[in-house]
Design an enzyme around this catalytic site. Structure first.
Site, PDB file in Angstrom:
ATOM      1  N   GLY A  10      35.018  56.414  22.803  1.00  0.00           N
ATOM      2  CA  GLY A  10      34.285  57.235  23.768  1.00  0.00           C
ATOM      3  C   GLY A  10      35.157  57.823  24.865  1.00  0.00           C
ATOM      4  O   GLY A  10      34.694  58.677  25.634  1.00  0.00           O
ATOM      5  N   LEU A  13      39.044  62.641  22.818  1.00  0.00           N
ATOM      6  CA  LEU A  13      38.634  64.057  22.757  1.00  0.00           C
ATOM      7  C   LEU A  13      37.161  64.212  22.369  1.00  0.00           C
ATOM      8  O   LEU A  13      36.387  64.885  23.059  1.00  0.00           O
ATOM      9  CB  LEU A  13      39.539  64.775  21.728  1.00  0.00           C
ATOM     10  CG  LEU A  13      39.098  66.131  21.216  1.00  0.00           C
ATOM     11  CD1 LEU A  13      39.176  67.183  22.313  1.00  0.00           C
ATOM     12  CD2 LEU A  13      39.976  66.564  20.021  1.00  0.00           C
ATOM     13  N   TYR A 144      46.462  57.220   6.863  1.00  0.00           N
ATOM     14  CA  TYR A 144      45.228  57.582   7.579  1.00  0.00           C
ATOM     15  C   TYR A 144      44.122  57.932   6.577  1.00  0.00           C
ATOM     16  O   TYR A 144      42.972  57.490   6.701  1.00  0.00           O
ATOM     17  CB  TYR A 144      45.561  58.773   8.471  1.00  0.00           C
ATOM     18  CG  TYR A 144      44.451  59.421   9.229  1.00  0.00           C
ATOM     19  CD1 TYR A 144      43.992  58.880  10.437  1.00  0.00           C
ATOM     20  CD2 TYR A 144      43.894  60.626   8.802  1.00  0.00           C
ATOM     21  CE1 TYR A 144      43.001  59.514  11.171  1.00  0.00           C
ATOM     22  CE2 TYR A 144      42.903  61.270   9.530  1.00  0.00           C
ATOM     23  CZ  TYR A 144      42.460  60.712  10.713  1.00  0.00           C
ATOM     24  OH  TYR A 144      41.491  61.343  11.447  1.00  0.00           O
ATOM     25  N   PRO A 171      34.630  66.085  10.257  1.00  0.00           N
ATOM     26  CA  PRO A 171      35.040  67.297  10.962  1.00  0.00           C
ATOM     27  C   PRO A 171      36.365  67.834  10.437  1.00  0.00           C
ATOM     28  O   PRO A 171      37.177  67.090   9.892  1.00  0.00           O
ATOM     29  CB  PRO A 171      35.211  66.838  12.419  1.00  0.00           C
ATOM     30  CG  PRO A 171      35.113  65.363  12.426  1.00  0.00           C
ATOM     31  CD  PRO A 171      34.938  64.871  11.016  1.00  0.00           C
ATOM     32  N   ARG A 216      44.483  76.573   9.216  1.00  0.00           N
ATOM     33  CA  ARG A 216      43.621  75.462   9.617  1.00  0.00           C
ATOM     34  C   ARG A 216      42.263  76.026  10.038  1.00  0.00           C
ATOM     35  O   ARG A 216      42.156  77.185  10.457  1.00  0.00           O
ATOM     36  CB  ARG A 216      44.220  74.684  10.803  1.00  0.00           C
ATOM     37  CG  ARG A 216      45.510  73.912  10.477  1.00  0.00           C
ATOM     38  CD  ARG A 216      45.254  72.735   9.552  1.00  0.00           C
ATOM     39  NE  ARG A 216      46.458  71.947   9.270  1.00  0.00           N
ATOM     40  CZ  ARG A 216      47.329  72.195   8.283  1.00  0.00           C
ATOM     41  NH1 ARG A 216      47.146  73.230   7.471  1.00  0.00           N
ATOM     42  NH2 ARG A 216      48.369  71.413   8.088  1.00  0.00           N
TER      43      ARG A 216
HETATM   44  P1  NAP Z   1      41.584  60.541  20.556  1.00  0.00           P
HETATM   45  O1  NAP Z   1      41.356  61.563  21.568  1.00  0.00           O
HETATM   46  O2  NAP Z   1      42.975  60.123  20.229  1.00  0.00           O
HETATM   47  O3  NAP Z   1      40.734  59.246  20.948  1.00  0.00           O
HETATM   48  C1  NAP Z   1      40.833  58.074  20.182  1.00  0.00           C
HETATM   49  C2  NAP Z   1      39.826  57.100  20.721  1.00  0.00           C
HETATM   50  O4  NAP Z   1      39.912  55.891  19.956  1.00  0.00           O
HETATM   51  C3  NAP Z   1      40.094  56.716  22.183  1.00  0.00           C
HETATM   52  O5  NAP Z   1      38.851  56.530  22.835  1.00  0.00           O
HETATM   53  C4  NAP Z   1      40.833  55.397  22.046  1.00  0.00           C
HETATM   54  O6  NAP Z   1      40.673  54.564  23.178  1.00  0.00           O
HETATM   55  C5  NAP Z   1      40.109  54.808  20.850  1.00  0.00           C
HETATM   56  N1  NAP Z   1      40.911  53.789  20.187  1.00  0.00           N
HETATM   57  C6  NAP Z   1      42.106  53.945  19.562  1.00  0.00           C
HETATM   58  N2  NAP Z   1      42.548  52.758  19.099  1.00  0.00           N
HETATM   59  C7  NAP Z   1      41.611  51.838  19.464  1.00  0.00           C
HETATM   60  C8  NAP Z   1      41.506  50.440  19.288  1.00  0.00           C
HETATM   61  N3  NAP Z   1      42.444  49.740  18.655  1.00  0.00           N
HETATM   62  N4  NAP Z   1      40.428  49.817  19.807  1.00  0.00           N
HETATM   63  C9  NAP Z   1      39.464  50.501  20.450  1.00  0.00           C
HETATM   64  N5  NAP Z   1      39.503  51.832  20.634  1.00  0.00           N
HETATM   65  C10 NAP Z   1      40.568  52.493  20.146  1.00  0.00           C
HETATM   66  O7  NAP Z   1      40.934  60.933  19.160  1.00  0.00           O
HETATM   67  P2  NAP Z   1      39.820  62.023  18.804  1.00  0.00           P
HETATM   68  O8  NAP Z   1      40.550  63.267  18.447  1.00  0.00           O
HETATM   69  O9  NAP Z   1      38.744  62.041  19.814  1.00  0.00           O
HETATM   70  O10 NAP Z   1      39.274  61.412  17.450  1.00  0.00           O
HETATM   71  C11 NAP Z   1      37.965  60.889  17.338  1.00  0.00           C
HETATM   72  C12 NAP Z   1      37.646  60.745  15.864  1.00  0.00           C
HETATM   73  O11 NAP Z   1      37.731  62.027  15.229  1.00  0.00           O
HETATM   74  C13 NAP Z   1      38.629  59.841  15.119  1.00  0.00           C
HETATM   75  O12 NAP Z   1      37.904  59.015  14.238  1.00  0.00           O
HETATM   76  C14 NAP Z   1      39.502  60.822  14.346  1.00  0.00           C
HETATM   77  O13 NAP Z   1      40.011  60.239  13.179  1.00  0.00           O
HETATM   78  C15 NAP Z   1      38.529  61.935  14.060  1.00  0.00           C
HETATM   79  N6  NAP Z   1      39.105  63.273  13.831  1.00  0.00           N
HETATM   80  C16 NAP Z   1      39.905  63.867  14.772  1.00  0.00           C
HETATM   81  C17 NAP Z   1      40.404  65.144  14.527  1.00  0.00           C
HETATM   82  C18 NAP Z   1      41.229  65.894  15.560  1.00  0.00           C
HETATM   83  O14 NAP Z   1      41.672  67.027  15.264  1.00  0.00           O
HETATM   84  N7  NAP Z   1      41.436  65.365  16.759  1.00  0.00           N
HETATM   85  C19 NAP Z   1      40.095  65.814  13.333  1.00  0.00           C
HETATM   86  C20 NAP Z   1      39.262  65.169  12.400  1.00  0.00           C
HETATM   87  C21 NAP Z   1      38.771  63.905  12.667  1.00  0.00           C
HETATM   88  P3  NAP Z   1      41.712  54.632  24.441  1.00  0.00           P
HETATM   89  O15 NAP Z   1      42.038  56.065  24.660  1.00  0.00           O
HETATM   90  O16 NAP Z   1      40.912  54.019  25.530  1.00  0.00           O
HETATM   91  O17 NAP Z   1      42.916  53.860  24.025  1.00  0.00           O
HETATM   92  P1  GDP Z   2      47.081  68.478  10.316  1.00  0.00           P
HETATM   93  O1  GDP Z   2      46.014  69.500  10.153  1.00  0.00           O
HETATM   94  O2  GDP Z   2      46.599  67.113  10.051  1.00  0.00           O
HETATM   95  O3  GDP Z   2      48.320  68.831   9.552  1.00  0.00           O
HETATM   96  O4  GDP Z   2      47.404  68.371  11.837  1.00  0.00           O
HETATM   97  P2  GDP Z   2      48.107  69.152  13.002  1.00  0.00           P
HETATM   98  O5  GDP Z   2      47.097  69.461  14.026  1.00  0.00           O
HETATM   99  O6  GDP Z   2      49.240  68.276  13.387  1.00  0.00           O
HETATM  100  O7  GDP Z   2      48.645  70.566  12.473  1.00  0.00           O
HETATM  101  C1  GDP Z   2      49.820  70.648  11.750  1.00  0.00           C
HETATM  102  C2  GDP Z   2      50.220  72.089  11.479  1.00  0.00           C
HETATM  103  O8  GDP Z   2      50.565  72.750  12.705  1.00  0.00           O
HETATM  104  C3  GDP Z   2      51.480  72.102  10.613  1.00  0.00           C
HETATM  105  O9  GDP Z   2      51.486  73.272   9.811  1.00  0.00           O
HETATM  106  C4  GDP Z   2      52.584  72.148  11.674  1.00  0.00           C
HETATM  107  O10 GDP Z   2      53.789  72.707  11.152  1.00  0.00           O
HETATM  108  C5  GDP Z   2      51.950  73.088  12.712  1.00  0.00           C
HETATM  109  N1  GDP Z   2      52.492  72.903  14.080  1.00  0.00           N
HETATM  110  C6  GDP Z   2      53.170  73.844  14.794  1.00  0.00           C
HETATM  111  N2  GDP Z   2      53.538  73.357  15.985  1.00  0.00           N
HETATM  112  C7  GDP Z   2      53.046  72.095  16.062  1.00  0.00           C
HETATM  113  C8  GDP Z   2      53.079  71.095  17.077  1.00  0.00           C
HETATM  114  O11 GDP Z   2      53.616  71.268  18.176  1.00  0.00           O
HETATM  115  N3  GDP Z   2      52.443  69.916  16.794  1.00  0.00           N
HETATM  116  C9  GDP Z   2      51.811  69.690  15.604  1.00  0.00           C
HETATM  117  N4  GDP Z   2      51.194  68.521  15.398  1.00  0.00           N
HETATM  118  N5  GDP Z   2      51.777  70.616  14.605  1.00  0.00           N
HETATM  119  C10 GDP Z   2      52.381  71.796  14.837  1.00  0.00           C
END
Ligand code: NAP
Ligand code: GDP
Length: 326
Positions: A10, A13, A144, A171, A216
């Site tokens: 929570g 992001l 992952y 997502p 993406r």
């Molecule tokens: P984030 O900003 O990195 O936040 C991760 C969250 O998980 C934080 O609240 C963190 O708590 C908590 N967390 C991590 N390790 C933990 C542990 N060992 N115990 C308890 N809490 C823990 O990630 P997000 O981007 O919001 O991701 C949320 C979900 O979306 C995840 O399941 C991720 O796999 C999924 N997702 C993300 C993306 C993306 O582009 N960001 C895309 C697809 C799916 P603290 O910050 O308090 O440590």
């Molecule tokens: P993915 O969708 O899981 O691959 O996650 P990312 O959000 O890390 O996106 C990766 C793509 O963005 C790849 O094609 C990288 O080469 C490109 N990229 C360009 N600049 C960056 C950067 O600063 N950070 C990350 N993470 N990716 C980057």
């Protein structure tokens, strides 16, 4: 009946976006807080969910009736490439503890978060909910991916053996306020926003990793937050549902970088470091199932959402997660 929604992850992001939407949408909106609901947003300081005992105590403390399970070890391409075993083990432990404790404490419903990263690399596009297990994931993030795929397997097993109402949402790439803007370990949008910000401030080149050619499909965290609230309240099938914009709305990394440059007002040198990995070339997903079930949804246009995120980062630089100390 009183509803207590525990949001794991929570403080991240997506969690912060759900908190924003639930606190700002009117009660009569489809996504607003209902009068019988309590929402609890927890991060790793409340409990390390890799630990079964801490997980048990967290559930004992809040006694949730519903769980949105977001907590995970999360990172962009380069972090996933570095820590494959850690991504696999941490996420397996977190997911198993959250799901099993939910079962043991009679939680009515759990919605867990997957990702389009978990799909097979060699697959026919667009991705859809039926293809998750149809082949090995991309090599760059298999730790992952396999951990997240197991959530879907567990959901089916909990339903088959105990009749649990556990499901998952998938997502695509997410971005928005409160993201992790670390320079090395973050996802592409927050990473590039931070790099462009520093390039402008220090009068240095803005360097984008890779060729800029991969595609993406991004979703704004505030849009995703509404969709998660919808899944929690209105979607009751064990099969996952994909939460994303249309499959025709992919953008190249170069287009992302161009939009950041424009929003940031950066006028210096801008280049691509093609020696760095591009990762998976594309992974477009279909939102056909989502739109059919929800009956229409207005997504924030990409450029507008990106501009809001850049403005948020500039305004909140001191408190943003930048990986910088001091
Ligand atoms: P984030 O900003 O990195 O936040 C991760 C969250 O998980 C934080 O609240 C963190 O708590 C908590 N967390 C991590 N390790 C933990 C542990 N060992 N115990 C308890 N809490 C823990 O990630 P997000 O981007 O919001 O991701 C949320 C979900 O979306 C995840 O399941 C991720 O796999 C999924 N997702 C993300 C993306 C993306 O582009 N960001 C895309 C697809 C799916 P603290 O910050 O308090 O440590
Ligand atoms: P993915 O969708 O899981 O691959 O996650 P990312 O959000 O890390 O996106 C990766 C793509 O963005 C790849 O094609 C990288 O080469 C490109 N990229 C360009 N600049 C960056 C950067 O600063 N950070 C990350 N993470 N990716 C980057």
């Amino acid at each position: 009946m009183a509803t207590v929604v525990l949001v794991t992850g929570g403080t991240g992001l997506v969690g912060r976006a759900i908190e924003h939407i639930i606190n700002t949408e009117p009660e009569n909106s489809r996504f607003g807080r209902k009068s019988n609901e309590t929402w609890i947003f927890t991060g790793s300081s409340h409990a390390d969910l890799r630990d079964p005992e801490q997980t048990r105590k967290l559930f004992e403390k809040f006694n949730p009736t519903h769980v949105i399970h977001l907590a995970a070890l999360v990172g962009g391409l380069y972090k996933n490439m570095k820590y494959k075993l850690r991504f696999l083990r941490d996420n397996i432990h977190i997911n198993d503890n959250v799901l099993h404790t939910s079962y043991l404490t009679n939680v009515t419903k759990v919605v867990s978060c997957l990702s389009t990263c978990v799909f097979p690399d060699k697959v026919t596009y667009p991705l859809d909910e039926r293809k998750i297990h149809a082949g090995p994931p991309h090599e760059s993030n298999f730790g992952y991916a396999y951990a997240k795929r197991l959530v879907d397997v567990q959901n089916h097993a909990y339903k088959a053996e105990f009749g649990c109402n556990f499901t998952s949402a998938i997502p695509t790439n997410i971005f928005g306020p409160n993201d992790n803007f670390d320079l090395d370990d973050s996802h592409v949008i927050p990473g590039l926003i931070h790099k462009c910000y520093l390039a402008k401030k220090n009068n240095t080149p803005f360097v984008v990793s890779g060729t800029g050619k991969p595609l993406r499909q991004f979703i704004y965290s505030y849009d995703l937050a509404k969709l998660f609230i919808w899944v929690l309240r209105e979607y009751d099938d064990v099969e996952p549902v994909t939460l994303c914009v249309g499959e025709n709305e992919e953008v190249t990394i170069r287009e992302v970088a161009d939009a950041i440059v424009k929003s940031m007002g950066f006028q210096g040198e801008y280049l691509f470091d093609a020696t760095l990995s591009d990762g998976q070339f594309r992974k477009p997903a279909s939102n056909e199932k989502l739109l059919k079930l929800i009956g229409g949804f207005e997504f924030t246009p990409f450029d507008q959402a990106l501009d809001s995120t850049v403005k948020w980062f500039i305004n909140y630089y001191d408190e943003a997660r930048t990986g910088m100390t001091g």
